[in-house]
Design an enzyme around this catalytic site. Structure first.
Site, PDB file in Angstrom:
ATOM      1  N   GLU A 268     -17.432   4.431  31.628  1.00  0.00           N
ATOM      2  CA  GLU A 268     -18.257   5.572  32.056  1.00  0.00           C
ATOM      3  C   GLU A 268     -17.525   6.894  31.841  1.00  0.00           C
ATOM      4  O   GLU A 268     -18.120   7.884  31.417  1.00  0.00           O
ATOM      5  CB  GLU A 268     -18.649   5.435  33.539  1.00  0.00           C
ATOM      6  N   ARG A 272     -19.146   9.573  29.300  1.00  0.00           N
ATOM      7  CA  ARG A 272     -19.671  10.807  29.912  1.00  0.00           C
ATOM      8  C   ARG A 272     -18.692  11.973  29.792  1.00  0.00           C
ATOM      9  O   ARG A 272     -19.081  13.077  29.424  1.00  0.00           O
ATOM     10  CB  ARG A 272     -19.981  10.573  31.393  1.00  0.00           C
ATOM     11  N   ASP A 401     -25.390  -3.996  25.393  1.00  0.00           N
ATOM     12  CA  ASP A 401     -26.081  -2.964  24.598  1.00  0.00           C
ATOM     13  C   ASP A 401     -25.242  -2.078  23.669  1.00  0.00           C
ATOM     14  O   ASP A 401     -25.308  -2.180  22.438  1.00  0.00           O
ATOM     15  CB  ASP A 401     -26.945  -2.077  25.508  1.00  0.00           C
ATOM     16  N   GLU A 535     -33.588   5.537  27.911  1.00  0.00           N
ATOM     17  CA  GLU A 535     -33.644   4.685  26.704  1.00  0.00           C
ATOM     18  C   GLU A 535     -34.979   4.692  25.965  1.00  0.00           C
ATOM     19  O   GLU A 535     -35.018   4.647  24.728  1.00  0.00           O
ATOM     20  CB  GLU A 535     -33.251   3.238  27.054  1.00  0.00           C
TER      21      GLU A 535
HETATM   22  C1  DMJ Z   1     -26.194   5.810  30.156  1.00  0.00           C
HETATM   23  O1  DMJ Z   1     -25.095   6.138  30.916  1.00  0.00           O
HETATM   24  C2  DMJ Z   1     -25.781   5.343  28.816  1.00  0.00           C
HETATM   25  O2  DMJ Z   1     -26.865   5.427  27.964  1.00  0.00           O
HETATM   26  C3  DMJ Z   1     -25.255   3.940  28.798  1.00  0.00           C
HETATM   27  O3  DMJ Z   1     -25.010   3.450  27.517  1.00  0.00           O
HETATM   28  C4  DMJ Z   1     -26.143   2.978  29.521  1.00  0.00           C
HETATM   29  N1  DMJ Z   1     -27.176   3.582  30.256  1.00  0.00           N
HETATM   30  C5  DMJ Z   1     -27.024   4.815  30.918  1.00  0.00           C
HETATM   31  C6  DMJ Z   1     -28.369   5.419  31.252  1.00  0.00           C
HETATM   32  O4  DMJ Z   1     -29.365   4.516  31.507  1.00  0.00           O
END
Ligand code: DMJ
Length: 643
Positions: A268, A272, A401, A535
């Site tokens: 994260e 971010r 994902d 998404e």
């Molecule tokens: C985001 O922080 C990013 O897209 C991450 O890859 C997974 N999903 C969250 C938002 O849903």
């Protein structure tokens, strides 16, 4: 004199010195005679001990303990063929001829130690004469010096690098009035989210828009690192909200500090913070963002200190101690976490000229390449101690994902030179199509999850990003199946739109099923929430860019209106707990990714394509745009594609 290395660097107050007034009446506070005597006694005992140690310790240990410039006597060597004697890796030259020199050396040493100790004794005596205030002032001066030195070291300018060709940082203003108005509405929503965070949550990671105060989750540990500020910067920039951008920059410059005793999620923080800072740097050219990104990356590196080099999920930013989530299969690391570092880390190596970041992520890739994959699928769990897979679960949604996303994007951001990444992406997608993608009875294409040998016919909101990924990867696909992948992207976009359309609020649930007569609908109560996720809108935007089919703008507008109607409160935007209820309750969280991703993708959907064109920019998984790097002439060891 007190040596800087012995000074306390923390802000903790020093214990008060117990200095009496009787011995030195002209000073406000001085030592009593008895205390002075005891101190001198301790000092002389220490000196005697040092002399004793010097004379009684064996030769080799003496040389190792006192590094006083004996390089001419001790030469690291293993070759004994030239008449020397090899003692534990050190060669002592011809014994007879050097005996005299050796004695001289010892004498010199003895004199030096004597002189040093006399000097120390004098200094101690001088110190004892000083008042408590004088001593504290001296300590403070030394402390300031050390802090200044450290600051200088921290803000050392990074080596200059040619900025990549930055095309498409413009307004992207659409000519069509209706589209322009929609775009302005999205900008107004961003202002509302930002202004309220600014007013009620400033400096906290996120905002509670109903309680009107700061909010945080365990992914940021107990830190207050202004996640929303960092995540929102590039969205503010591309929307032309320059005053707000400057406010954010100022906060980052003055307050963003990573030396906090806090255990954060490596993934994260990477997507971010590092992603956000790098994008802000590339867009604005402001050095402070690059410097902060590099400082933070240094704090994440200890997470890679595992037996395999697969990083821990969490790391304490201060101590560097890492560990994994308690819930992850038998102490495993998560595929979507350690597999979503590549883009940011390659950029860090590019910007600093330091290959350490690049080497870390390439090591992960090499390790994954060597492993057996059940049915060609990557399980979500990998044990960083043993290097073995945990439970055989595979997902294109949560836990898996963005690993697949980053394989494709590694290829794109290398100007399509990193063909190794493209091959891994193609192989993985072929296995996913074969084992996880199905059509429902009602004709909806969905991506299920593989759990212990069978397919669960459930799709997460998170999985909906894959529509955009298939479209983005269509060009350059194996056997020239571009049309096929664009079609697959369109089908996923359609399914995800259905998951929104079949709810009361026209907002998508967290997960929806294709089983027992149910199609694209959430069944369990705890899967009915919408937390401002991006998404589905992300996929609409990619599909819009590749097809210009107006339905994607229309679907995006439906979602924007639903968010404004049901998630907007006077203190910002909140997630809702049940998208099937006509009177939803709020979760009272304004997620930072709402500003980073959801509103950015909506804004881009109603902008011209020349704002951040996809030939020149690759968006990280948190929607932070990073420029394509032309690395053909750059030496980054490890990958032939870069040579
Ligand atoms: C985001 O922080 C990013 O897209 C991450 O890859 C997974 N999903 C969250 C938002 O849903």
């Amino acid at each position: 004199m007190t040596t800087p290395a012995l000074l306390p660097l923390s802000g903790r107050r020093l214990p008060p010195l117990n200095l009496g007034a009787s011995a030195f009446p002209h000073h406000r506070a001085t030592l009593r005679l008895s205390e002075k005597f005891i101190l001198l006694l301790i000092l002389s005992a220490f000196i005697t001990l040092c002399f004793g140690a010097f004379f009684f310790l064996p030769d080799s240990s003496k040389h190792k303990r006192f590094d006083l410039g004996l390089e001419d006597v001790l030469i690291p060597h293993v070759d004994t063929s030239k008449g020397g004697k090899n003692l534990g890796g050190f060669l002592i030259h011809g014994q007879g001829h050097d005996e005299h020199r050796h004695r001289e050396e010892e004498e010199r040493l003895r004199n030096k130690i004597r002189a040093d100790h006399e000097k120390a004794l004098e200094e101690a005596k001088e110190k004892l004469k000083k008042s408590r205030d004088e001593i504290q002032a001296e300590i403070q001066t030394e402390k300031n010096k050390v802090v200044q030195e450290l600051k200088k070291k921290d803000s050392k300018p990074l080596p200059p690098v040619p900025l990549p060709n930055l095309i498409g940082i413009n307004s992207g203003e659409p000519a069509d009035l209706d589209i322009r108005e929609k775009r302005n509405k999205i900008k107004e929503m961003m202002k509302h989210a930002w202004d309220n965070y600014r007013q009620y949550g400033w400096g906290h990671n996120e905002l509670k828009p109903i309680a009107r105060k700061g909010h945080s989750t365990n992914i940021f540990g107990n830190s207050q690192m202004g996640a929303t500020i960092v995540d929102a910067l590039d969205t503010l920039y591309i929307m032309g909200l320059h005053d707000e951008f400057r406010e954010g920059q100022e906060w980052i410059d003055k307050n963003l500090d990573f030396s906090v005793n806090s255990e954060v999620s490596v993934f994260e923080v990477n997507i971010r913070f590092i992603g956000g800072l790098l994008a802000a740097y590339y867009l604005s050219g402001q050095e402070v963002f690059k410097i902060k990104a590099v400082q933070l990356a240094g704090k994440l590196l200890p997470a890679f200190n595992t037996p395999t080099g697969i990083p821990w999920a969490m790391v304490n930013l201060k101590s560097g101690v890492g560990r994994n989530w308690g819930w992850a299969s038998a102490g495993s690391s998560i595929l979507a976490e350690f597999g979503t570092l590549h883009m940011e880390f390659v950029h860090l190596s590019y910007l600093t000229g330091d290959p350490v970041y690049y080497n870390k992520v390439m090591h992960i890739r090499k390790l994954l390449q060597k492993m057996d994959r059940p049915n060609g699928l990557y399980p979500n769990y990998l044990n960083p101690r043993t290097g073995r897979w945990g439970q055989h679960h595979t997902s294109v949604g949560g836990l898996g994902d963005s690993f697949y996303e980053y394989l494709l994007k590694a290829w794109l951001m290398s100007d399509k030179m990193d063909t190794e990444a493209r091959k891994m992406y193609d192989d993985a997608i072929e296995a996913i199509e074969k084992h996880l993608i199905r059509k429902s009875n009602g004709g909806l294409t969905f991506i299920g999850e593989w759990k212990n040998g069978h397919l669960e016919r459930k799709m997460g909101h998170l999985t909906c990003f894959a529509g955009g990924m298939f479209a983005l990867g269509a060009d350059g696909s194996r056997d020239d199946k571009a049309g096929h992948y664009l079609q697959l992207g369109a089908e996923i976009a359609h399914t995800c739109h259905e998951s929104y359309d079949r709810t009361t609020l026209k907002l998508g649930p967290e997960a929806f099923k294709f089983d027992g007569g149910v199609e694209a609908v959430a069944v369990r109560q705890n899967e009915k929430y919408y937390i401002l996720r991006p998404e589905v809108i992300e996929t609409y935007w990619y599909m819009w860019r590749f097809t210009h089919d107006p339905k994607y703008r229309q679907w995006g507008w439906e979602a924007a209106q639903a968010i404004d109607k049901y998630c907007r409160v006077s203190g910002g935007f909140s997630g809702v707990k049940d998208v099937y209820s006509s009177s939803p309750t709020y979760d009272d969280v304004q997620q930072s990714f709402f500003l980073a991703e959801t509103l950015k993708y909506l804004y881009l959907l109603f902008s011209n394509d020349d704002l951040l064109p996809l030939d020149n920019w690759v968006f990280n998984t948190e929607a932070h745009p990073l420029p394509v790097l032309h690395l053909a002439n750059t030496t980054l060891s490890g990958n032939p594609a870069y040579r």
